[in-house]
Design a protein around this motif. Structure first.
Motif, short mmCIF file in Angstrom:
data_model
loop_
_atom_site.label_atom_id
_atom_site.label_comp_id
_atom_site.label_asym_id
_atom_site.label_seq_id
_atom_site.Cartn_x
_atom_site.Cartn_y
_atom_site.Cartn_z
N CYS A 33 0.82 -1.17 -0.16
CA CYS A 33 0.12 0.02 -0.02
C CYS A 33 0.78 1.21 0.13
O CYS A 33 1.65 1.28 0.67
CB CYS A 33 -0.73 -0.01 1.17
SG CYS A 33 -2.15 -1.32 1.37
N ALA A 34 0.41 2.33 -0.76
CA ALA A 34 1.10 3.79 -0.42
C ALA A 34 0.64 4.08 0.82
O ALA A 34 -0.61 3.53 1.18
CB ALA A 34 0.37 4.46 -1.60
N ASP A 35 1.40 5.10 1.44
CA ASP A 35 0.83 5.42 2.43
C ASP A 35 -0.51 6.23 2.59
O ASP A 35 -1.48 5.86 3.50
CB ASP A 35 1.89 6.60 3.24
CG ASP A 35 1.60 7.05 4.47
OD1 ASP A 35 1.13 6.07 5.39
OD2 ASP A 35 1.38 8.34 4.82
N ASP A 36 -0.81 7.02 1.50
CA ASP A 36 -2.03 7.60 1.29
C ASP A 36 -2.86 6.60 0.29
O ASP A 36 -2.70 6.55 -0.79
CB ASP A 36 -1.77 9.10 0.77
CG ASP A 36 -3.03 9.86 0.87
OD1 ASP A 36 -3.99 9.56 1.27
OD2 ASP A 36 -3.03 10.99 0.40
N THR A 37 -3.98 6.08 0.89
CA THR A 37 -4.63 5.16 0.09
C THR A 37 -6.25 5.39 0.41
O THR A 37 -6.66 5.79 1.63
CB THR A 37 -4.54 3.63 0.52
OG1 THR A 37 -3.02 3.56 0.64
CG2 THR A 37 -4.99 2.57 -0.18
N SER A 38 -6.98 4.96 -0.29
CA SER A 38 -8.53 4.86 -0.37
C SER A 38 -9.03 3.40 -0.46
O SER A 38 -8.63 2.50 -1.34
CB SER A 38 -9.30 5.81 -1.30
OG SER A 38 -8.74 7.04 -1.01
N ILE A 39 -9.84 2.85 0.74
CA ILE A 39 -10.39 1.78 0.52
C ILE A 39 -11.90 1.70 0.75
O ILE A 39 -12.34 2.47 1.55
CB ILE A 39 -9.75 0.84 1.62
CG1 ILE A 39 -8.25 0.54 1.54
CG2 ILE A 39 -10.41 -0.53 1.65
CD1 ILE A 39 -7.53 0.29 2.67
N ILE A 40 -12.74 0.90 -0.09
CA ILE A 40 -14.07 0.69 0.13
C ILE A 40 -14.30 -0.78 0.32
O ILE A 40 -13.93 -1.46 -0.52
CB ILE A 40 -14.98 1.02 -1.06
CG1 ILE A 40 -14.80 2.45 -1.07
CG2 ILE A 40 -16.39 0.65 -0.92
CD1 ILE A 40 -15.45 3.30 -2.05
N ASP A 41 -14.80 -1.27 1.46
CA ASP A 41 -15.07 -2.72 1.83
C ASP A 41 -16.55 -3.03 2.45
O ASP A 41 -17.16 -1.89 2.77
CB ASP A 41 -13.81 -3.30 2.76
CG ASP A 41 -13.74 -4.57 2.70
OD1 ASP A 41 -14.60 -5.29 2.13
OD2 ASP A 41 -12.46 -5.23 3.07
N GLU A 42 -16.80 -4.28 2.59
CA GLU A 42 -18.11 -4.59 2.82
C GLU A 42 -18.56 -4.43 4.40
O GLU A 42 -19.61 -4.50 4.68
CB GLU A 42 -18.65 -5.75 2.37
CG GLU A 42 -17.87 -6.99 3.14
CD GLU A 42 -18.21 -8.43 2.38
OE1 GLU A 42 -19.06 -8.65 1.83
OE2 GLU A 42 -17.38 -9.45 2.40
N PHE A 43 -17.71 -4.23 5.02
CA PHE A 43 -17.71 -4.17 6.57
C PHE A 43 -17.57 -2.56 7.18
O PHE A 43 -16.92 -1.84 6.65
CB PHE A 43 -17.17 -5.09 7.40
CG PHE A 43 -15.33 -4.81 7.28
CD1 PHE A 43 -14.89 -4.01 8.21
CD2 PHE A 43 -14.82 -5.54 6.11
CE1 PHE A 43 -13.47 -3.70 8.25
CE2 PHE A 43 -13.17 -5.35 6.12
CZ PHE A 43 -12.69 -4.61 7.19
N ALA A 44 -18.35 -2.30 8.21
CA ALA A 44 -18.26 -1.04 8.73
C ALA A 44 -16.80 -0.86 9.29
O ALA A 44 -16.11 -1.40 9.61
CB ALA A 44 -19.48 -0.79 9.88
N PRO A 45 -16.45 0.62 8.84
CA PRO A 45 -17.11 1.56 8.34
C PRO A 45 -17.16 1.99 6.84
O PRO A 45 -17.56 3.01 6.57
CB PRO A 45 -16.33 2.86 9.01
CG PRO A 45 -14.90 2.52 9.13
CD PRO A 45 -14.96 0.99 9.33
N HIS A 46 -16.90 0.79 6.23
CA HIS A 46 -16.75 0.71 4.75
C HIS A 46 -15.95 1.44 4.09
O HIS A 46 -15.75 1.26 2.85
CB HIS A 46 -18.41 1.00 4.19
CG HIS A 46 -19.56 0.32 4.91
ND1 HIS A 46 -19.51 -1.10 4.80
CD2 HIS A 46 -20.38 0.62 5.85
CE1 HIS A 46 -20.48 -1.78 5.52
NE2 HIS A 46 -21.00 -0.80 5.98
N GLU A 47 -15.30 2.65 4.52
CA GLU A 47 -14.31 3.47 3.57
C GLU A 47 -13.35 3.93 4.79
O GLU A 47 -13.67 4.12 5.76
CB GLU A 47 -15.48 4.82 3.18
CG GLU A 47 -14.69 5.52 2.48
CD GLU A 47 -13.98 6.63 3.07
OE1 GLU A 47 -12.91 7.43 2.56
OE2 GLU A 47 -14.20 6.89 4.29
#
Length: 151
Positions: free
Chosen positions: A49-63
């Motif tokens: 991963c880069a240090d500054d990353t964006s993630i969306i996944d199916e469990f809370a908090p989701h982002e």
């Protein structure tokens, strides 16, 4: 056709495209991330991963986004799994549907399956999709974003 031109033309037709190496280089951090998660080697996974990353996944908090997002996601993933009685997680990526490389940026989309045990019983999520955004810097390709979507 002069012999020199014929040789050059033949070489152009038979040589692998220059971008083939770029595509395999782009896939390396994705495989590092998935392999690390599957082996329980969080340090290796997070190294993709880069240090500054964006993630969306199916469990809370989701982002998750920003500096340290992968680490925050990993902590939340572990807490969510513990809360739900999930163990023995394995993500399997299929052959990528898209590998687009434009200079120092890349976008990859691949089918994914997720197998695990929940309270000791086997569970499978199939036909999900993972999408990845990557950037190449002095240290190589790193994931700057990824998402998981179930069908």
């Amino acid at each position: 056709m002069p012999k020199v031109l014929f040789v050059l033309f033949t070489a152009m037709l038979t040589a692998p495209p220059a971008f083939a190496s770029d595509k395999s280089d782009v896939l390396a951090p994705i495989h590092q991330f998935i392999d690390g998660i599957n082996k329980g080697d969080v340090k290796s996974a997070l190294g993709a991963c880069a240090d500054d990353t964006s993630i969306i996944d199916e469990f809370a908090p989701h982002e998750w986004h920003g500096a340290g997002a992968c680490e925050k996601w990993a902590d939340d993933f572990g807490a969510d799994a513990k809360k739900k009685g999930i163990t023995d997680e394995v993500v399997t990526l299929g052959k990528p549907r898209h590998v687009d490389v434009t200079g120092d940026y890349a976008y990859v989309v691949a089918p994914a399956d997720y197998a695990f045990k929940q309270n000791g019983k086997p569970v499978k999520e199939t036909k999900a999709t993972m999408a990845f955004a990557l950037h190449k810097d002095a240290s190589g390709w790193r994931m700057t974003g990824w998402s998981w979507a179930r069908p």
